[in-house]
Design an enzyme around this catalytic site. Structure first.
Site, short mmCIF file in Angstrom:
data_model
loop_
_atom_site.label_atom_id
_atom_site.label_comp_id
_atom_site.label_asym_id
_atom_site.label_seq_id
_atom_site.Cartn_x
_atom_site.Cartn_y
_atom_site.Cartn_z
N GLU A 293 12.04 -15.33 -65.09
CA GLU A 293 10.73 -14.79 -65.45
C GLU A 293 9.67 -15.13 -64.41
O GLU A 293 8.71 -14.38 -64.21
CB GLU A 293 10.32 -15.37 -66.81
N HIS A 322 37.40 -23.11 -65.72
CA HIS A 322 38.52 -22.33 -66.25
C HIS A 322 38.13 -20.88 -66.49
O HIS A 322 38.81 -20.17 -67.23
CB HIS A 322 39.04 -22.99 -67.53
N LYS A 435 7.22 -6.22 -74.88
CA LYS A 435 6.68 -6.65 -76.17
C LYS A 435 5.76 -5.56 -76.75
O LYS A 435 5.78 -5.28 -77.94
CB LYS A 435 5.90 -7.96 -75.99
O1 PA5 Z 1 7.50 -17.30 -70.90
C1 PA5 Z 1 6.98 -16.44 -71.60
O2 PA5 Z 1 5.79 -16.16 -71.48
C2 PA5 Z 1 7.76 -15.69 -72.67
O3 PA5 Z 1 9.13 -15.86 -72.57
C3 PA5 Z 1 7.31 -16.19 -74.03
O4 PA5 Z 1 7.56 -17.54 -74.14
C4 PA5 Z 1 8.00 -15.45 -75.17
O5 PA5 Z 1 7.84 -14.06 -75.03
C5 PA5 Z 1 7.41 -15.87 -76.51
O6 PA5 Z 1 6.04 -15.68 -76.50
P1 PA5 Z 1 5.09 -16.37 -77.53
O7 PA5 Z 1 5.16 -17.83 -77.34
O8 PA5 Z 1 3.74 -15.81 -77.23
O9 PA5 Z 1 5.57 -15.99 -78.90
#
Ligand code: PA5
Length: 453
Positions: A293, A322, A435
């Site tokens: 990310e 393995h 999202k």
């Molecule tokens: O790193 C990130 O920003 C995302 O992976 C969020 O952690 C994930 O989408 C969950 O978001 P939130 O904590 O707003 O529910």
């Protein structure tokens, strides 16, 4: 091992003398890498001193730590179960810490052996069976629910919380819910205020995947009797190393610069994370999110289209010897493989003394940890012989202190790699777009079903 000893980094097997100049780094190239690294740390320190990098403030935020400890103290010994609902950065770090630092069969232990900490259930995916299955094993009256969402509006998290309420047909009392969310805004923040639930704040400038050392990861850890003060001490110790201007003594800068060079010059487009320890299995999942990310970006800071990134792959030693190692040794030479070794294990012991003349009777001279580490040395060696660059980070043991170091090391590595790639590691436009699409689709279904469309 002293309280202040540190993880060790071994980069010998990324050098051309070990894996050849087509896949490794020559001494001349290393000089160039050091120069780029010098620029990267300068840029990093400017942003750090300007207070722009939220997660770098955590190791010195003593009041946040005290607030988490105080909140956990208020709940200690009161609950049979802790259900944590969150996803992505709001669950992967919690899973990593509990898998690393709790007993491997924690939920099966009786209360006394668990030292009165609750059984832990982390609900992340919106899979209907995961939650329904809980119905048969927990009593909602004896359960604390912790909802974690930074934005406050993640569909999977709310979906799971609403399903929790409906499968039990139970309305938790206000002291049975802990909300971990943005300090000022968002739907969870509002919900908690309306229902009188306590809020543990996630600082505005710390995004999901960098948030494990905030209440996001540390509240649950404290509830599980994990010494979170030691985690932060470990992170603080690593912070000092990772802002060291001296390349040779800055492990994050070294890993980042090597990765950047091998990715951009030697086409190592895949990053394999392979701990040799079951306790660190979920560390790879956490790392996978952090790496994917943060570094997977279409545009550079100057606006050019770059399609940056290195694909993370999770593996576990010795299990994946393995399965995946065949590919790593003989398939495309497009990977940088990172091993995490552990010197000393909490449990373990000698092997059963096999009678002479039985297969592998010589195992009787070894304990399980020694066998595991022999397997690791073997894998490193055969990969190196096949010209596959690899590096190793060694933890003296999997303790809160060393987990703090390991987490902070990889957060800083991610940051430096992004600086070298000239991209922003702190945003996630691709995730946000997904999202929003889900929210819009749900709204369309709602409108169609209520006849408002
Ligand atoms: O790193 C990130 O920003 C995302 O992976 C969020 O952690 C994930 O989408 C969950 O978001 P939130 O904590 O707003 O529910």
């Amino acid at each position: 091992m002293t309280a202040n000893s540190q993880l060790k980094l071994d980069i010998e097997n990324v050098m051309s003398v070990r894996v050849g100049s087509d896949h490794g780094i020559t001494e001349r190239e290393l000089k160039g890498i050091r120069n780029s690294a010098k620029q990267a740390i300068k840029k990093c320190m400017e942003r750090y001193h300007a207070g722009e990098i939220g997660f770098m403030k955590i190791p010195h935020n003593y009041s946040a730590l005290e607030q988490i400890n105080a909140s956990a103290r208020g709940h200690k010994n009161r609950w049979e179960n802790l259900v944590v609902i969150g996803i992505g950065g709001s669950s992967l770090g919690i899973t990593m810490l509990s898998d690393a630092l709790c007993h491997p069969y924690h939920n099966f232990l009786d209360r006394e052996l668990r030292n009165f900490s609750p059984r832990l259930f982390i609900i992340d995916n919106i899979d209907p069976e995961a939650l329904s299955g809980l119905k048969t094993i927990i009593d909602p009256e004896k359960t604390l629910v912790c909802i974690v969402t930074k934005s406050g509006g993640t569909v999977e998290t709310w979906g799971n919380f609403f399903q929790y309420l409906s499968i039990f047909d139970y309305k938790p009392k206000e002291d049975q819910i802990v909300a971990i969310t943005d300090e000022e805004e968002g739907f969870l923040n509002k919900f908690a205020k309306i229902h009188g639930c306590p809020i543990l704040p996630i600082p505005k400038d710390i995004g999901g995947r960098f948030s494990v050392l905030t209440p996001v990861g540390l509240f649950t850890a404290a509830m599980m009797n994990i010494d979170i003060t030691r985690i932060i001490e470990g992170a603080r110790n690593m912070h000092d190393s990772c802002i060291n201007m001296d390349f040779e003594n800055n492990p994050a800068l070294q890993i980042a610069a090597i990765t950047w060079f091998l990715l951009t010059r030697k086409k190592k487009v895949i990053s394999v994370m392979m701990p040799y320890s079951n306790a660190l299995r979920s560390f790879s999942d956490w790392y996978g999110q952090l790496w994917a990310e943060s570094l997977g970006k279409r545009t550079s800071l100057s606006g050019a289209t770059v399609f940056a990134g290195q694909t993370p792959v999770q593996a576990l030693g010795a299990t994946d010897q393995h399965s995946q190692i065949q590919l790593y040794r003989e398939g495309p030479n497009d990977k940088l493989i990172s091993f995490i070794a552990v010197e000393s294990f909490r449990f373990g012991g000698p092997m059963h003394k096999a009678p002479e003349g039985t297969p592998l009777e010589h195992l009787r001279f070894l304990d399980t940890a020694e066998v595991l580490n022999i397997e690791l040395s073997g894998t490193r060696e055969i990969l190196t012989q096949s010209h596959r660059p690899n590096l190793t980070v060694t933890l003296p043991a999997v303790t809160p202190y060393y987990m703090g170091q390991l987490i902070y090391l990889y957060e800083m590595t991610t940051l430096y790699t992004a600086i070298l790639l000239n991209i922003n590691p702190l945003d996630q436009p691709g995730i946000e777009a997904g999202k929003q699409y889900v929210r819009d689709s749900i709204e369309k279904v709602y409108l169609a079903r209520t006849g408002d469309a």
